[in-house]
Scaffold this active site. Structure first.
Site, PDB file in Angstrom:
ATOM      1  N   SER A 209      45.892   0.980  17.770  1.00  0.00           N
ATOM      2  CA  SER A 209      45.410   2.139  17.017  1.00  0.00           C
ATOM      3  C   SER A 209      45.712   3.445  17.768  1.00  0.00           C
ATOM      4  O   SER A 209      46.874   3.697  18.071  1.00  0.00           O
ATOM      5  CB  SER A 209      43.916   1.963  16.741  1.00  0.00           C
ATOM      6  N   ASP A 305      47.691  -1.268   6.381  1.00  0.00           N
ATOM      7  CA  ASP A 305      46.795  -1.026   7.515  1.00  0.00           C
ATOM      8  C   ASP A 305      45.419  -0.568   7.007  1.00  0.00           C
ATOM      9  O   ASP A 305      45.307   0.478   6.361  1.00  0.00           O
ATOM     10  CB  ASP A 305      47.443   0.046   8.401  1.00  0.00           C
ATOM     11  N   HIS A 372      43.842  -4.285  10.797  1.00  0.00           N
ATOM     12  CA  HIS A 372      44.205  -3.143  11.638  1.00  0.00           C
ATOM     13  C   HIS A 372      44.882  -3.678  12.898  1.00  0.00           C
ATOM     14  O   HIS A 372      46.029  -4.072  12.804  1.00  0.00           O
ATOM     15  CB  HIS A 372      42.991  -2.254  11.874  1.00  0.00           C
TER      16      HIS A 372
END
Ligand code: NAG
Ligand code: NAG
Ligand code: NAG
Ligand code: NAG
Length: 433
Positions: A209, A305, A372
């Site tokens: 991330s 995502d 994610h």
């Protein structure tokens, strides 16, 4: 740890009204962190069963705070020293290193950075003194076939700007906040170099991330720190944040990034090639600067995502009718219109990767899952039930690329074609959110 995450979630949630994007950014990440914490607990139990009689569940690793960090001006948002967890490699992996950069959104205003400075994403006072290592950091070959015996490091994220901020103390305007991410990066790397990274035969920089974005940003810096003969590669996980319009035609993440870049003065440390061509805050989007990265990259990202669906494609503000309310939390709840927009988003991601796909040293794994980060847990990294493309898990594809065993440029067919996907159900984590 799970309990503290729940507390944090509540904290972020309560602050939600103050700065929506930031709160949601943090909120989303924390939901996912919580999810992975929860799944890690399952993993923990599963692994204990799988290795009965050997006292070796996932290893518990101690926190190290960076030595003399304050003297070097390498501090978290609140002025505390940054930290990392290091588990030593062994056997054939003793001279190999994998360095993972933690994620957790960004802060784009004094107010939101100030709130963050009272959480683990802004202060080492809240770091756990020990954590378990999962996924790419796991020390068991069955769950992490290629990297299990390497030196493995998890670097905590506490600067709020993907380790690229660089504001002098003098220009702080007495906010009591420190925007020193670039110095944190340097101080942590120098300490790791002194602990053996300097003699690495091979090294992999990764991160999830905001840490995936940091991996893109620092990939060539990482290579430059190591000897010429060292094999160095980078694996950004869920860090390919798209420079795209949301469903109402606004560039929500673009304006958010603009604020982050200016608040923390990132311009000096973003890709020089990119900065010379375009507005600096654009250069916080990987698609605008991957062509300038010289170190071999493997781009791992789900096409849908989950964080990006919530914050880039269909942020709350862009959806006053609530057409995305259910879909945003669980892809199985999406209607035909939602799905069309999701496919459009996937196409944009693939378009942004067209050039990269032709690169000789590159690898990619763009699976059609609603999730994610995927290097984090054994569910997604490497287990009998992990998501696969062409019969390869993410760990296998990354290993094949790192060791040049075979090409690994995998693009999944569009949703819902892949039965091996692990789709997040965010309803299950935060009912009614
Ligand atoms: C993690 O891996 C172990 C061992 O393969 C397995 O038993 C367990 O079910 C996995 N955990 C999850 C949540 O998939
Ligand atoms: C900047 O901040 C660091 C960390 O608090 C401190 O040690 C240093 O003296 C400060 N420098 C100046 C010029 O104020
Ligand atoms: C600090 O003050 C200057 C001048 O008043 C202003 O331009 C700048 O934006 C301020 N910086 C922050 C971080 O508030
Ligand atoms: C998929 O991979 C596994 C192990 O890597 C192998 O045993 C199996 O035969 C493969 N299946 C197909 C259809 O290629």
């Amino acid at each position: 740890m799970a309990a503290s995450m729940v507390q944090l979630l509540r904290l972020w949630w309560r602050r939600g009204g103050r700065d929506r994007v930031v709160a949601f950014a943090g909120f989303g990440i924390l939901v996912l962190t919580l999810l992975f914490t929860v799944s890690s607990l399952f993993h923990d139990a599963g692994e204990r069963t799988a290795f009965v009689g050997q006292s070796d569940g996932p290893v518990l690793v101690d926190l190290t705070l960076v030595h003399d960090a304050e003297k070097k001006g390498a501090v978290c948002l609140d002025g505390s020293p940054p930290g990392y967890y290091l588990h030593r490699g062994f056997g054939s992996g003793a001279d190999s290193w994998v360095v993972h950069l933690e994620g957790g959104g960004w802060c784009d205003s004094i107010a939101s950075c100030s709130s963050r400075s009272r959480t683990p994403l802004g202060s080492s006072h809240y770091f756990e003194s020990q954590i378990h290592f999962y996924g790419i950091l796991n020390n068991h070959p069955s769950l992490n076939p290629d990297f299990y015996n390497w030196n493995r490091v998890k670097v905590r994220y506490c600067d709020g700007a993907s380790m690229a901020g660089d504001v002098d103390n003098e220009s702080q305007n007495s906010t009591n906040l420190f925007f020193r991410g670039k110095h944190v990066w340097e101080a942590v790397m120098h300490e790791l170099l002194s602990k053996g990274l300097a003699n690495a035969k091979q090294a992999l920089l990764t991160g999830c991330s905001a840490g995936g974005l940091a991996t893109f940003i620092h990939c060539d810096d990482f290579q430059a720190l190591l000897p010429k003969q060292t094999t160095v590669k980078c694996l950004p996980d869920a860090g390919f944040f798209l420079n795209a319009e949301d469903i109402s035609g606004k560039r929500t993440l673009g304006s958010f990034y603009h604020n982050v870049v200016h608040l923390q003065d990132l311009t000096k440390h973003l890709s020089k090639g990119c900065i010379s061509k375009t507005e600096p805050s654009q250069c916080f989007f990987p698609q605008e600067f991957i062509k300038y990265i010289r170190t071999p990259l493997f781009i791992l990202n789900p096409a849908y995502d989950a964080w990006q669906v919530q914050h880039v494609l269909a942020p709350y503000k862009s959806d006053p009718q609530g057409d995305w309310q259910r879909c945003r939390l669980n892809i199985h709840n999406c209607d035909q219109k939602n799905i069309e927009a999701l496919q459009g988003f996937r196409n944009k991601m693939l378009n942004a990767l067209t050039e990269f796909r032709k690169s000789k040293n590159g690898g990619m794994f763009i699976n059609s899952c609603f999730t994610h980060c995927q290097t984090h847990s054994n569910i997604t990294w490497h287990s009998p039930t992990s998501p696969k493309i062409n019969n390869r898990t993410i760990a296998e594809a990354v290993g094949d690329w790192f060791f040049n065993r075979r090409e690994a440029k995998e693009i999944d067919c569009p949703y819902p074609c892949n039965p091996t996907c692990y789709h997040l159900d965010l309803n299950a984590i935060w009912p009614g959110a």
